[in-house]
Design an enzyme around this catalytic site. Structure first.
Site, PDB file in Angstrom:
ATOM      1  N   TYR A 155       0.824  -1.207   0.000  1.00  0.00           N
ATOM      2  CA  TYR A 155       0.000   0.000   0.000  1.00  0.00           C
ATOM      3  C   TYR A 155       0.864   1.265   0.000  1.00  0.00           C
ATOM      4  O   TYR A 155       0.601   2.209  -0.749  1.00  0.00           O
ATOM      5  CB  TYR A 155      -0.917  -0.032   1.212  1.00  0.00           C
ATOM      6  CG  TYR A 155      -1.845   1.148   1.370  1.00  0.00           C
ATOM      7  CD1 TYR A 155      -2.979   1.273   0.566  1.00  0.00           C
ATOM      8  CD2 TYR A 155      -1.613   2.118   2.332  1.00  0.00           C
ATOM      9  CE1 TYR A 155      -3.847   2.333   0.718  1.00  0.00           C
ATOM     10  CE2 TYR A 155      -2.478   3.189   2.500  1.00  0.00           C
ATOM     11  CZ  TYR A 155      -3.591   3.293   1.686  1.00  0.00           C
ATOM     12  OH  TYR A 155      -4.442   4.353   1.849  1.00  0.00           O
ATOM     13  N   LYS A 159       0.917   4.123  -2.914  1.00  0.00           N
ATOM     14  CA  LYS A 159       0.527   5.507  -2.645  1.00  0.00           C
ATOM     15  C   LYS A 159       1.688   6.474  -2.874  1.00  0.00           C
ATOM     16  O   LYS A 159       1.479   7.596  -3.351  1.00  0.00           O
ATOM     17  CB  LYS A 159       0.001   5.630  -1.213  1.00  0.00           C
ATOM     18  CG  LYS A 159      -1.365   4.985  -1.011  1.00  0.00           C
ATOM     19  CD  LYS A 159      -2.414   5.552  -1.953  1.00  0.00           C
ATOM     20  CE  LYS A 159      -3.820   5.111  -1.606  1.00  0.00           C
ATOM     21  NZ  LYS A 159      -4.823   5.621  -2.568  1.00  0.00           N
TER      22      LYS A 159
END
Length: 307
Positions: A155, A159
């Site tokens: 993640y 991002k």
């Protein structure tokens, strides 16, 4: 309404933050293409927008592939005649520590967040350039991507990559008048609902009550609606001069994140050999080393999670 006549796509907008973005864009006058992997959830999102007097249509498909990106843009153009705004919000979580994270855990998150952002922006930007539309690209980042977060290799990588792509796109699309920005939301979501530190804030939100000021002001932690206003603003003509930025918002707080810059620069005649580094490195950099992750202040006694 500031977005009257505009057409927007919001990926991952069946619920949560994405739904709040879609509803606010519609409230400001935009026609919205809603996206979710679940047909019933997408239909409910469309109904919520239409019941409030807005216009919306759904595309039920997982984000990641070029085919889904093409379907989203085609639906916007076929239904409403154009495309002005893309908000890339779709995402999934597969949290594991590094040594427990499988290839599938990694690939699934990267495919939806990073590749899905790339394919959707590529398709939307191509349409906007070919049709001379000064569009708006708004990509959703995360504090985890800015600072790192335990158990989120996949993640945080995605991002952080999204923010890096936004910087590049802001340069590549500038001549076409298309802006590209990243929004870093801090809000009560399915992810933060599992963190004891935020329990009092999440409980207040779920009860329809105001969050304690400690969360809204001190931490900049709020509701999905607190983020939606920034999305609509960046989609508007008023934001035509804002591009390449990472803007954080949550609760009562707004932040502009800096680009990475050197915090220390040092020189050594003849270059930095192993011996030179052994002699000088620790003394030079000890006060400049950077921390990973976020550190939160202690909760006030009255907001401590109940045992």
């Amino acid at each position: 309404m500031s977005l009257e006549g505009k057409v927007a796509i919001v990926t991952g907008s069946g619920r949560g933050l994405g739904l709040a973005y879609a509803q606010e864009l519609a409230r400001q006058g935009a026609s919205v293409v809603v996206n979710d992997v679940d047909a019933a959830t997408a239909a409910d999102a469309v109904a919520s927008i239409e019941s409030a007097g807005g216009k919306a249509v759904a595309v039920v498909a997982p984000v990641g592939s070029t085919e889904t990106a093409q379907q989203l843009v085609k639906t916007a153009v076929d239904t409403y005649g154009r495309l002005d705004v893309l908000v890339t919000n779709a995402g999934v979580l597969r949290d594991r520590t590094l040594w427990k994270m499988s290839d599938d855990d990694f690939d699934t998150v990267i495919n939806v967040h990073l590749r899905g952002t790339f394919t959707c922006v590529r398709e939307a930007a191509t349409y906007m350039r070919e049709n001379e539309i000064a569009g708006r690209i708004i990509c959703i980042g995360s504090p985890a991507g800015q600072r790192g977060n335990f158990g989120q290799t996949n993640y945080t990588a995605a991002k952080a990559g999204i923010v890096a792509m936004v910087r590049t796109w802001s340069m590549e699309l500038k001549k076409a008048g298309i802006t590209a920005n990243a929004v870093i939301p801090v809000a009560a979501t399915a992810m933060t609902a599992t963190i004891p530190y935020f329990a009092a804030a999440v409980a207040a939100d779920e009860a329809g009550e105001a969050m304690p000021p400690f969360f809204r002001h001190d931490l900049g932690f709020g509701t999905s609606d607190d983020v939606a206003g920034l999305i609509a603003y960046l989609a508007s003509d008023d934001a035509s001069g804002i591009t390449g930025q990472s803007i954080g918002v949550g609760g009562d707080r707004l932040q502009v994140w800096s680009y990475p810059e050197p915090v220390l620069t040092a020189y050594h005649d003849g270059g930095w050999s192993y011996d030179a580094l052994t002699d000088e490195f620790t003394g030079l950099v000890s006060d400049a080393l950077q921390a990973s992750g976020e550190t939160f202040p202690p909760l006030p006694d009255e907001l401590q999670p109940k045992a």
